[in-house]
Write a protein that holds these residues in place. Sequence first.
Motif, PDB file in Angstrom:
ATOM      1  N   MET A  29      -3.166  -6.327   9.502  1.00  0.00           N
ATOM      2  CA  MET A  29      -2.324  -5.355  10.196  1.00  0.00           C
ATOM      3  C   MET A  29      -1.387  -4.694   9.207  1.00  0.00           C
ATOM      4  SD  MET A  29       0.291  -7.589  12.545  1.00  0.00           S
ATOM      5  CE  MET A  29      -0.104  -9.324  12.566  1.00  0.00           C
ATOM      6  N   LEU A  30      -1.104  -3.419   9.455  1.00  0.00           N
ATOM      7  CA  LEU A  30      -0.207  -2.641   8.620  1.00  0.00           C
ATOM      8  C   LEU A  30       1.210  -2.827   9.142  1.00  0.00           C
ATOM      9  CD1 LEU A  30       0.042  -0.545   6.301  1.00  0.00           C
ATOM     10  CD2 LEU A  30      -0.255   1.240   8.045  1.00  0.00           C
ATOM     11  N   CYS A  31       2.106  -3.224   8.254  1.00  0.00           N
ATOM     12  CA  CYS A  31       3.461  -3.611   8.668  1.00  0.00           C
ATOM     13  C   CYS A  31       4.518  -2.862   7.866  1.00  0.00           C
ATOM     14  CB  CYS A  31       3.668  -5.114   8.457  1.00  0.00           C
ATOM     15  SG  CYS A  31       2.490  -6.144   9.327  1.00  0.00           S
ATOM     16  N   PRO A  65      -5.663   2.000   3.631  1.00  0.00           N
ATOM     17  CA  PRO A  65      -6.530   2.469   2.548  1.00  0.00           C
ATOM     18  C   PRO A  65      -7.956   1.952   2.702  1.00  0.00           C
ATOM     19  CG  PRO A  65      -4.423   1.699   1.679  1.00  0.00           C
ATOM     20  CD  PRO A  65      -4.446   1.335   3.134  1.00  0.00           C
ATOM     21  N   GLU A  66      -8.898   2.677   2.092  1.00  0.00           N
ATOM     22  CA  GLU A  66     -10.322   2.371   2.243  1.00  0.00           C
ATOM     23  C   GLU A  66     -10.647   0.929   1.857  1.00  0.00           C
ATOM     24  OE1 GLU A  66     -14.662   4.064   0.681  1.00  0.00           O
ATOM     25  OE2 GLU A  66     -12.769   4.992   0.012  1.00  0.00           O
ATOM     26  N   VAL A  70       0.829  -1.211   0.000  1.00  0.00           N
ATOM     27  CA  VAL A  70       0.000   0.000   0.000  1.00  0.00           C
ATOM     28  C   VAL A  70       0.861   1.258   0.000  1.00  0.00           C
ATOM     29  CG1 VAL A  70      -1.965  -1.146   1.083  1.00  0.00           C
ATOM     30  CG2 VAL A  70      -0.237  -0.079   2.532  1.00  0.00           C
ATOM     31  N   GLY A  71       2.092   1.121  -0.465  1.00  0.00           N
ATOM     32  CA  GLY A  71       2.976   2.276  -0.591  1.00  0.00           C
ATOM     33  C   GLY A  71       3.782   2.538   0.654  1.00  0.00           C
ATOM     34  N   GLU A  72       3.127   3.038   1.702  1.00  0.00           N
ATOM     35  CA  GLU A  72       3.850   3.369   2.938  1.00  0.00           C
ATOM     36  C   GLU A  72       4.181   2.131   3.768  1.00  0.00           C
ATOM     37  OE1 GLU A  72      -0.559   3.780   4.125  1.00  0.00           O
ATOM     38  OE2 GLU A  72       0.697   3.804   2.336  1.00  0.00           O
ATOM     39  N   GLY A  73       3.603   1.017   3.416  1.00  0.00           N
ATOM     40  CA  GLY A  73       3.870  -0.223   4.140  1.00  0.00           C
ATOM     41  C   GLY A  73       3.189  -1.385   3.447  1.00  0.00           C
ATOM     42  N   ASN A 124       9.443  -5.204  16.230  1.00  0.00           N
ATOM     43  CA  ASN A 124       8.735  -6.004  15.236  1.00  0.00           C
ATOM     44  C   ASN A 124       8.265  -5.132  14.078  1.00  0.00           C
ATOM     45  OD1 ASN A 124       5.869  -5.065  15.833  1.00  0.00           O
ATOM     46  ND2 ASN A 124       6.489  -5.798  17.863  1.00  0.00           N
ATOM     47  N   HIS A 125       7.634  -5.778  13.122  1.00  0.00           N
ATOM     48  CA  HIS A 125       7.255  -5.091  11.877  1.00  0.00           C
ATOM     49  C   HIS A 125       5.893  -4.410  11.947  1.00  0.00           C
ATOM     50  CE1 HIS A 125       4.850  -8.734  10.066  1.00  0.00           C
ATOM     51  NE2 HIS A 125       4.577  -8.540  11.334  1.00  0.00           N
ATOM     52  N   MET A 126       5.192  -4.505  13.058  1.00  0.00           N
ATOM     53  CA  MET A 126       3.828  -3.989  13.137  1.00  0.00           C
ATOM     54  C   MET A 126       3.823  -2.465  13.248  1.00  0.00           C
ATOM     55  SD  MET A 126       0.792  -5.308  15.672  1.00  0.00           S
ATOM     56  CE  MET A 126       1.493  -4.606  17.174  1.00  0.00           C
ATOM     57  N   ILE A 127       3.084  -1.824  12.342  1.00  0.00           N
ATOM     58  CA  ILE A 127       2.900  -0.374  12.396  1.00  0.00           C
ATOM     59  C   ILE A 127       1.574  -0.047  13.053  1.00  0.00           C
ATOM     60  CG2 ILE A 127       2.607   1.739  11.048  1.00  0.00           C
ATOM     61  CD1 ILE A 127       4.356   0.492   8.878  1.00  0.00           C
TER      62      ILE A 127
END
Length: 290
Positions: free
Chosen positions: A89-91, A76-77, A18-21, A65-68
């Motif tokens: 989860m966003l990573c 994103p929607e 998704v670009g940022e992650g 860890n990789h979790m953001i």
Amino acid sequence: MQEYRPVKEGKVREIYDVGEGLVMVATDRISAFDVILKNRITDKGAVLTQLSRFWFEYTKDVMPNHMISTDTADMPEFFRTPEFERRSMLCKKLTMLPIECIVRGYITGSGWESYKKNGTVCGIQLPAGLQESEQLPEPIFTPSTKAEIGDHDENIDFARCVEVLGKAFPGKGREYAEIIRDKTLALYRLCADYAKTRGIIIADTKFEFGLNEAGEVVLADEMLTPDSSRFWPLEGYAPGKSQPSFDKQFVRDWLKANPDSDYKLPQDVIDKTIAKYKEAYAMLTGKELD
């Protein structure tokens, strides 16, 4: 609304850029013996994601860890739907290390079969006279290579682990191997001690690690789920036999007993499997699945 397609699919997980992650989604697929079964296990993906979230938060001071974010509002929607919100989860984007970091605190499964033959597990000599399911004097690190879907992982010793990592990251093989070995053992000890206070024995598990943009080793993928671990009830534990479990060993046992199943589970096995996963989640986290 922009649509996304997975940039990578594993046996259970799908990864979206998704670009940022990366958005990591745990599906309801289940695998055994390196085969994806024909059934879906409803809510399984939610258990895997939410239990991993719990452990990543619990261990963040021991290992980054990789979790953001676990909040779909940060995604994103496309991912703000019931299909994704409980299992995503966003990573951070990582360069994954090509090793599965297996740690065994008890002798069971393939380790028990190996020990009966020659007193070793993955080349590590163990004391004589151990019983099936007995706790080892100290947890042991038994890494494996990471196979593609349909292939089998290869158990390797520490020297081979250094070699594999050195080939992928010249000059860094021993450094990375020592870091992931030491962190694997430290994470297991911390979490196994906690789990016992919640009535669960973590017999063994696997971790995966990657490198962030700064070249630092961080914990990634899933963590201490019923897919990646053997969970036994502490109550009634007794070495000298196999143990009841909260993990997909239940599925493996059914498949072994039904070799003509064509990797399709009956509904009662599906129901019992997700019930075990949810029970383990509730015991470990102290709350019911969202």
